[in-house]
Design an enzyme around this catalytic site. Structure first.
Site, short mmCIF file in Angstrom:
data_model
loop_
_atom_site.label_atom_id
_atom_site.label_comp_id
_atom_site.label_asym_id
_atom_site.label_seq_id
_atom_site.Cartn_x
_atom_site.Cartn_y
_atom_site.Cartn_z
N GLN A 236 1.03 -1.14 -0.20
CA GLN A 236 0.07 -0.51 -0.33
C GLN A 236 0.55 1.18 -0.44
OE1 GLN A 236 -3.27 0.14 -0.47
NE2 GLN A 236 -3.64 -1.88 0.01
N CYS A 356 -10.23 -1.28 -4.54
CA CYS A 356 -9.26 0.30 -4.78
C CYS A 356 -10.43 0.63 -6.00
CB CYS A 356 -8.11 0.20 -5.66
SG CYS A 356 -7.42 -1.75 -7.39
#
Length: 398
Positions: A236, A356
Site C-alpha cells: 500500500q 480499489c
C-alpha cells in the site's frame, strides 16, 4: 470556443454540462461554474471538452497547492478543499450504491492524516534529459521539480536523477517507514549513483532488473509488524491509511477463525489476521511476493499462515478446510466469475472485501447480495485529492 454551465461532477471528478442535448465532460470544472471550452473528443452520446477559461468561479474553488495541477492531471481534485474532496467521495459511493440498489446503512470515512507528502512510491519518466510525469491519458511529459503528495525522502532523490547521467529512463522510487529507498531504473544510459547513495538512505538499486547496490528489498513496519517488500512486490502506498486498514481487518477476524486471504501480496493482511485466527491461507500469483510473504510470517513469528503460489481460481479449490472468513483484495478488475462462484460455494460467515475500484466492487456486491448482507462499508482516503476511493466492505452471511 463555446461556453457551458457545469451542473455536477462525474465519478472521475470532471464537470458535467449539456450542449445541444449532449452531455459534455470537462476537467477542472466545478458545479455552477460557467466555462469556455474547446471540444477534444466527440462521440454519438457525449463530448469531452478542454477547459480554456473559467468565466464564473464556484465559491468552493480553491487555489491548488501543486504548480503542475492543470497540466499533470494526477491529483484531479486539488481545486477543492480537503473537506469537499471527502464529500465528493462519500456522495460518489452513495450514488453508486443507489444506482445498484444496494442498501448500506453504515458508511464510515477514514481521513488521510497527511493529505500531502504521503505517497511512498512514485514512477518518473526521463526523456531527453527532462524529468516528470506523463500528462493524464497522453505521452506528453510534464516536467516537475517536486510532487507534493509524495514523501519528502523521494522528492529529495528526484532532484538528483538528472545529475546521475540519466537522459532517457523509467524510474520507480519506493520509500519505507524509515525513509530508506529502493530505486528501480530501466535505461540504456550510464548511471552514476554515487551522489544519490551519499546523500540518502538507499536500501537498494535495481538497474534493468539486476541489483547493483545493496539489496532488492526493504523492510516496512506497520503497527509493529514487519514486512519484507521486494522491489516489484505490491505494498500500500499510504502508510497511515495502511495502519487503518490493518485495524479494520483485525477488528473483524473472529478468534480461532479459519481464514483465506485471496490476492495476498506479501502477506500483510494474512499476517494481521493470523494473530486472532486459528489458521490463514494466503494465495498470490507473483512469485517474489509469495517468497516475501513466507519470510514475513517467519519475521513476525507466525506459524499458522500458509502461502500458495498461483492464480486464485486455480488454487482456491485446493483449500480443504471449512472457511469462516475470506479476505479479498483483488486488482481493479475485481473478482472473476470462478472466484465468486467458489466463494459462494465455501459460504464463509464473513467476507472482508478490500477494493480499489468502486465500480467493480458494486458489480461484485450485486453478485453476492442474495447470500450476503453488507454490515459496514468503510471508505479510506488512500489517495487524497484524486477521485480514487479505497473501500473495506464487511459482508455477513444471511
Amino acid at each position: 470556443m463555446k461556453k457551458v454551465t457545469i451542473e455536477k461532477l462525474d465519478h472521475f471528478g470532471r464537470g458535467i454540462g449539456k450542449i445541444d442535448g449532449k452531455v459534455i465532460f470537462i476537467p477542472n470544472a466545478l458545479p455552477n461554474e460557467t466555462v469556455l471550452y474547446e471540444i477534444e473528443k466527440e462521440t454519438k452520446k457525449y463530448l469531452v471538452g478542454k477547459n480554456i477559461e473559467i468565466i464564473n468561479k464556484s465559491e468552493n474553488r480553491v487555489e491548488p497547492e501543486c504548480p503542475y495541477f492543470e497540466k499533470c492531471g494526477g491529483c484531479s481534485l486539488q481545486h477543492l478543499s480537503y473537506e469537499d474532496t471527502k464529500k465528493f467521495k462519500i456522495d460518489k459511493i452513495k450514488n453508486l450504491l443507489e444506482q445498484n440498489k444496494l442498501n448500506v446503512k453504515n458508511i464510515n470515512f477514514i481521513e488521510n492524516k497527511n493529505d500531502f507528502y504521503y505517497r511512498n512510491k512514485i514512477e518518473i519518466k526521463i526523456e531527453n534529459s527532462k524529468l516528470g510525469f506523463y500528462q493524464n491519458k497522453t505521452h506528453d511529459l510534464v516536467e516537475i521539480n517536486e510532487c507534493i503528495i509524495t514523501k519528502k525522502s523521494i522528492n529529495k532523490v528526484i532532484n538528483l536523477l538528472l545529475k546521475s547521467g540519466l537522459e532517457n529512463a523509467k524510474v520507480t522510487i519506493r520509500s519505507n517507514y524509515n525513509d530508506e529507498l529502493l530505486l528501480i531504473i530501466d535505461t540504456n544510459d550510464n548511471f552514476n549513483y554515487e551522489q544519490i547513495i551519499k546523500e540518502n538512505k538507499v536500501a537498494g538499486i535495481i538497474l534493468n532488473g539486476k541489483t547493483i547496490h545493496n539489496d532488492s528489498y526493504f523492510i516496512e513496519v506497520i503497527n509493529n509488524k514487519y514486512f519484507k517488500v521486494s522491489y516489484n512486490s505490491f505494498f500500500q502506498i499510504n502508510e497511515y491509511i495502511c495502519q487503518k486498514l490493518f485495524e479494520l481487518i483485525d477488528k473483524y477476524i473472529e478468534e480461532n477463525a479459519i481464514v483465506a486471504d485471496l490476492y495476498c501480496g506479501v502477506g500483510t493482511l494474512s499476517i494481521v489476521a493470523s494473530y486472532k485466527a486459528k489458521k490463514v491461507y494466503g494465495i498470490e500469483i507473483v512469485e517474489n511476493a509469495v517468497l516475501n510473504a513466507i519470510e514475513n510470517a517467519k519475521i513476525n513469528h507466525r506459524n499458522n499462515v500458509y502461502f500458495s503460489l498461483g492464480s486464485v481460481p486455480k488454487v482456491i479449490d485446493k483449500i480443504n478446510d471449512k472457511l469462516d472468513t475470506i479476505i479479498v483484495d483483488p486488482p481493479r478488475a475485481g473478482l472473476d466469475k470462478y472466484t465468486l462462484d467458489t466463494i459462494l460455494k465455501f459460504k464463509p460467515k464473513t467476507i472482508l472485501y478490500v477494493s480499489c475500484d468502486p465500480m467493480t466492487l458494486m458489480r461484485d456486491l450485486k453478485s453476492l447480495e442474495d447470500e450476503y448482507e453488507i454490515k459496514e462499508l468503510n471508505l479510506l482516503d488512500m489517495f487524497s485529492y484524486t477521485y480514487h476511493v479505497e473501500s473495506v466492505c464487511i459482508l455477513n452471511l444471511k
